[in-house]
Write a protein that holds these residues in place. Structure first.
Motif, PDB file in Angstrom:
ATOM      1  N   LEU A 214       1.106  -1.138  -0.197  1.00  0.00           N
ATOM      2  CA  LEU A 214      -0.051   0.188   0.573  1.00  0.00           C
ATOM      3  C   LEU A 214       0.799   0.895  -0.066  1.00  0.00           C
ATOM      4  CD1 LEU A 214      -3.092   0.207   1.700  1.00  0.00           C
ATOM      5  CD2 LEU A 214      -1.318   2.164   2.288  1.00  0.00           C
ATOM      6  N   SER A 215       0.625   1.856  -0.520  1.00  0.00           N
ATOM      7  CA  SER A 215       1.588   3.272  -0.700  1.00  0.00           C
ATOM      8  C   SER A 215       0.144   4.707  -0.809  1.00  0.00           C
ATOM      9  CB  SER A 215       2.331   3.476  -2.449  1.00  0.00           C
ATOM     10  OG  SER A 215       3.110   2.261  -2.191  1.00  0.00           O
ATOM     11  N   VAL A 216       0.924   5.658  -0.675  1.00  0.00           N
ATOM     12  CA  VAL A 216      -0.603   6.950  -0.821  1.00  0.00           C
ATOM     13  C   VAL A 216       0.638   8.128  -1.120  1.00  0.00           C
ATOM     14  CG1 VAL A 216      -1.685   5.956   1.330  1.00  0.00           C
ATOM     15  CG2 VAL A 216       0.389   7.684   1.669  1.00  0.00           C
ATOM     16  N   ARG A 217      -0.528   8.722  -1.529  1.00  0.00           N
ATOM     17  CA  ARG A 217      -0.326  10.332  -1.796  1.00  0.00           C
ATOM     18  C   ARG A 217      -1.275  11.557  -1.245  1.00  0.00           C
ATOM     19  NH1 ARG A 217       0.974   9.893  -8.278  1.00  0.00           N
ATOM     20  NH2 ARG A 217      -1.404  10.498  -8.734  1.00  0.00           N
ATOM     21  N   SER A 218      -0.649  12.649  -1.439  1.00  0.00           N
ATOM     22  CA  SER A 218      -1.429  13.787  -1.558  1.00  0.00           C
ATOM     23  C   SER A 218      -1.004  15.037  -2.604  1.00  0.00           C
ATOM     24  CB  SER A 218      -1.013  14.427  -0.089  1.00  0.00           C
ATOM     25  OG  SER A 218      -0.197  15.131  -0.433  1.00  0.00           O
ATOM     26  N   GLY A 219      -2.397  15.387  -3.089  1.00  0.00           N
ATOM     27  CA  GLY A 219      -3.010  16.591  -3.803  1.00  0.00           C
ATOM     28  C   GLY A 219      -3.355  15.497  -5.567  1.00  0.00           C
ATOM     29  N   ARG A 220      -3.371  16.987  -5.750  1.00  0.00           N
ATOM     30  CA  ARG A 220      -3.738  16.160  -7.080  1.00  0.00           C
ATOM     31  C   ARG A 220      -2.977  15.033  -8.052  1.00  0.00           C
ATOM     32  NH1 ARG A 220      -6.886  20.297 -10.879  1.00  0.00           N
ATOM     33  NH2 ARG A 220      -7.488  18.714 -11.585  1.00  0.00           N
ATOM     34  N   SER A 221      -3.422  15.069  -9.073  1.00  0.00           N
ATOM     35  CA  SER A 221      -2.508  13.516 -10.074  1.00  0.00           C
ATOM     36  C   SER A 221      -1.271  14.081 -10.422  1.00  0.00           C
ATOM     37  CB  SER A 221      -3.338  13.104 -11.486  1.00  0.00           C
ATOM     38  OG  SER A 221      -3.049  12.262 -11.568  1.00  0.00           O
TER      39      SER A 221
ATOM     40  N   ARG B 174      -0.356  13.970 -12.902  1.00  0.00           N
ATOM     41  CA  ARG B 174       0.001  13.727 -14.901  1.00  0.00           C
ATOM     42  C   ARG B 174      -0.280  15.496 -14.698  1.00  0.00           C
ATOM     43  NH1 ARG B 174      -4.927  11.873 -17.310  1.00  0.00           N
ATOM     44  NH2 ARG B 174      -5.633  13.557 -18.287  1.00  0.00           N
ATOM     45  N   TYR B 175      -0.974  16.766 -13.862  1.00  0.00           N
ATOM     46  CA  TYR B 175      -1.493  17.852 -13.756  1.00  0.00           C
ATOM     47  C   TYR B 175       0.427  18.174 -12.718  1.00  0.00           C
ATOM     48  CZ  TYR B 175      -6.058  16.130 -14.579  1.00  0.00           C
ATOM     49  OH  TYR B 175      -6.729  15.824 -15.543  1.00  0.00           O
ATOM     50  N   GLY B 176       1.190  17.630 -12.546  1.00  0.00           N
ATOM     51  CA  GLY B 176       2.133  18.115 -12.142  1.00  0.00           C
ATOM     52  C   GLY B 176       2.217  18.652 -10.868  1.00  0.00           C
ATOM     53  N   GLU B 177       1.039  18.839  -9.345  1.00  0.00           N
ATOM     54  CA  GLU B 177       0.764  19.071  -7.866  1.00  0.00           C
ATOM     55  C   GLU B 177       0.448  18.266  -7.148  1.00  0.00           C
ATOM     56  OE1 GLU B 177      -3.109  21.096  -8.363  1.00  0.00           O
ATOM     57  OE2 GLU B 177      -2.418  21.746  -9.788  1.00  0.00           O
ATOM     58  N   GLY B 178       0.188  16.512  -7.704  1.00  0.00           N
ATOM     59  CA  GLY B 178       0.832  15.360  -6.831  1.00  0.00           C
ATOM     60  C   GLY B 178       1.937  15.716  -6.122  1.00  0.00           C
ATOM     61  N   GLY B 179       1.551  15.196  -4.780  1.00  0.00           N
ATOM     62  CA  GLY B 179       2.719  14.929  -3.954  1.00  0.00           C
ATOM     63  C   GLY B 179       3.615  13.085  -4.817  1.00  0.00           C
ATOM     64  N   ALA B 180       4.980  13.345  -3.991  1.00  0.00           N
ATOM     65  CA  ALA B 180       5.571  11.924  -4.261  1.00  0.00           C
ATOM     66  C   ALA B 180       5.201  10.705  -3.772  1.00  0.00           C
ATOM     67  CB  ALA B 180       6.816  11.451  -3.752  1.00  0.00           C
ATOM     68  N   TRP B 181       4.755   8.765  -3.836  1.00  0.00           N
ATOM     69  CA  TRP B 181       3.956   8.151  -3.252  1.00  0.00           C
ATOM     70  C   TRP B 181       5.435   7.852  -1.974  1.00  0.00           C
ATOM     71  CZ3 TRP B 181      -0.406   6.642  -4.409  1.00  0.00           C
ATOM     72  CH2 TRP B 181      -1.104   6.697  -5.580  1.00  0.00           C
ATOM     73  N   GLN B 182       4.428   7.640  -0.921  1.00  0.00           N
ATOM     74  CA  GLN B 182       4.768   7.762   0.380  1.00  0.00           C
ATOM     75  C   GLN B 182       4.690   5.211   0.173  1.00  0.00           C
ATOM     76  OE1 GLN B 182       3.766   9.719   3.133  1.00  0.00           O
ATOM     77  NE2 GLN B 182       4.655   7.947   4.783  1.00  0.00           N
ATOM     78  N   SER B 183       5.548   4.773   0.347  1.00  0.00           N
ATOM     79  CA  SER B 183       5.094   3.348   0.658  1.00  0.00           C
ATOM     80  C   SER B 183       4.844   3.236   2.334  1.00  0.00           C
ATOM     81  CB  SER B 183       6.322   2.728   0.054  1.00  0.00           C
ATOM     82  OG  SER B 183       5.677   0.812   0.479  1.00  0.00           O
ATOM     83  N   LEU B 184       3.345   2.543   2.616  1.00  0.00           N
ATOM     84  CA  LEU B 184       3.574   2.523   3.724  1.00  0.00           C
ATOM     85  C   LEU B 184       3.093   1.007   4.288  1.00  0.00           C
ATOM     86  CD1 LEU B 184      -0.132   4.046   4.375  1.00  0.00           C
ATOM     87  CD2 LEU B 184       2.624   4.898   4.515  1.00  0.00           C
TER      88      LEU B 184
ATOM     89  N   THR C 145      -4.007  11.849   2.791  1.00  0.00           N
ATOM     90  CA  THR C 145      -4.334  11.232   1.594  1.00  0.00           C
ATOM     91  C   THR C 145      -5.501  11.484   0.783  1.00  0.00           C
ATOM     92  OG1 THR C 145      -3.486   9.382   2.741  1.00  0.00           O
ATOM     93  CG2 THR C 145      -4.283   8.631   0.832  1.00  0.00           C
ATOM     94  N   THR C 146      -4.457  11.333  -0.748  1.00  0.00           N
ATOM     95  CA  THR C 146      -5.937  11.794  -1.370  1.00  0.00           C
ATOM     96  C   THR C 146      -5.497  10.484  -2.601  1.00  0.00           C
ATOM     97  OG1 THR C 146      -4.066  13.531  -2.764  1.00  0.00           O
ATOM     98  CG2 THR C 146      -5.266  14.393  -1.487  1.00  0.00           C
ATOM     99  N   HIS C 147      -5.095  10.114  -3.011  1.00  0.00           N
ATOM    100  CA  HIS C 147      -5.050   8.945  -3.623  1.00  0.00           C
ATOM    101  C   HIS C 147      -3.809   8.127  -2.976  1.00  0.00           C
ATOM    102  CE1 HIS C 147      -4.703  12.889  -6.076  1.00  0.00           C
ATOM    103  NE2 HIS C 147      -5.315  11.513  -6.716  1.00  0.00           N
ATOM    104  N   VAL C 148      -4.449   6.749  -3.543  1.00  0.00           N
ATOM    105  CA  VAL C 148      -3.954   4.973  -2.913  1.00  0.00           C
ATOM    106  C   VAL C 148      -3.566   4.478  -3.920  1.00  0.00           C
ATOM    107  CG1 VAL C 148      -4.596   3.084  -1.167  1.00  0.00           C
ATOM    108  CG2 VAL C 148      -5.010   5.717  -1.024  1.00  0.00           C
ATOM    109  N   ARG C 149      -2.724   3.802  -3.710  1.00  0.00           N
ATOM    110  CA  ARG C 149      -2.128   2.567  -4.588  1.00  0.00           C
ATOM    111  C   ARG C 149      -1.574   1.431  -4.398  1.00  0.00           C
ATOM    112  NH1 ARG C 149       2.928   4.179  -7.317  1.00  0.00           N
ATOM    113  NH2 ARG C 149       4.151   3.344  -5.887  1.00  0.00           N
TER     114      ARG C 149
ATOM    115  N   ALA D 265      -8.046   7.415  -6.419  1.00  0.00           N
ATOM    116  CA  ALA D 265      -8.325   8.437  -4.880  1.00  0.00           C
ATOM    117  C   ALA D 265      -9.998   8.476  -3.380  1.00  0.00           C
ATOM    118  CB  ALA D 265      -9.180   9.839  -5.872  1.00  0.00           C
ATOM    119  N   VAL D 266      -9.420   9.341  -2.814  1.00  0.00           N
ATOM    120  CA  VAL D 266     -10.257   8.721  -1.352  1.00  0.00           C
ATOM    121  C   VAL D 266     -10.159  10.258  -1.050  1.00  0.00           C
ATOM    122  CG1 VAL D 266      -8.836   6.142  -1.074  1.00  0.00           C
ATOM    123  CG2 VAL D 266      -7.709   8.661  -0.140  1.00  0.00           C
ATOM    124  N   VAL D 267     -11.636   9.983  -0.289  1.00  0.00           N
ATOM    125  CA  VAL D 267     -12.211  11.303   0.920  1.00  0.00           C
ATOM    126  C   VAL D 267     -11.806  11.153   1.855  1.00  0.00           C
ATOM    127  CG1 VAL D 267     -13.153  12.396  -0.952  1.00  0.00           C
ATOM    128  CG2 VAL D 267     -14.320  10.965   0.563  1.00  0.00           C
TER     129      VAL D 267
END
Length: 141
Positions: free
Chosen positions: A29-36, A38-48, A69-73, A117-119
């Motif tokens: 499981l990895s997470v990041r915050s910010g937009r996707s 591809r729009y140049g606004e997302g943070g780096a992925w952080q492995s949890l 957290t805004t995105h999960v992988r 994406a998560v809320v």
């Protein structure tokens, strides 16, 4: 309505080629915050961290998501699972026609990465329906 400031995630895997849960698959499981990104606004992925699926195909020990957290992988390492079960499947396939259709590498999809994406306050159950030549995911309950 939930007042939690974080989302939560769970998953399970069903091997649709045999109609059974997929045991022993490593899930990261990895997470990041910010937009996707591809729009140049997302943070780096952080492995949890992660876990391996149990005999019921469930990964019960996924890490808690940090606030913001805004995105999960979810990364599913399915190659080792298919390699471990291929001997049994090949023995079963010899009884059925047609013969093994795969003339390439032993595993077509060695890993599956699902990003969503998560809320805050929501729970996301993301099942993986898996077979040697394809997969499907959906938001479960």
């Amino acid at each position: 309505m939930s007042t939690s400031t974080t989302a939560s995630v769970s998953t399970h895997i069903l091997d649709t080629s045999i109609g059974r849960p997929a045991e022993g698959v490593a899930v990261q499981l990895s997470v990041r915050s910010g937009r996707s990104a591809r729009y140049g606004e997302g943070g780096a992925w952080q492995s949890l961290g992660g876990c391996a699926t149990d005999p019921d195909g469930r990964c019960k020990d996924l890490p808690t998501l940090p606030e913001g957290t805004t995105h999960v992988r979810l990364d599913f390492a399915v190659e080792a699972y298919f390699e471990a079960t291929s001997a049994k499947k090949q023995a079963d396939a010899q009884q059925d026609a047609p013969a093994n259709r795969d003339s390439g590498p032993g595993v077509f999809f060695p890993e599956v990465a699902i990003t969503f994406a998560v809320v805050p306050g929501e729970h996301y159950h993301v099942p993986l329906l898996l077979n040697p030549f394809g997969y499907s995911v959906y938001r479960g309950s």
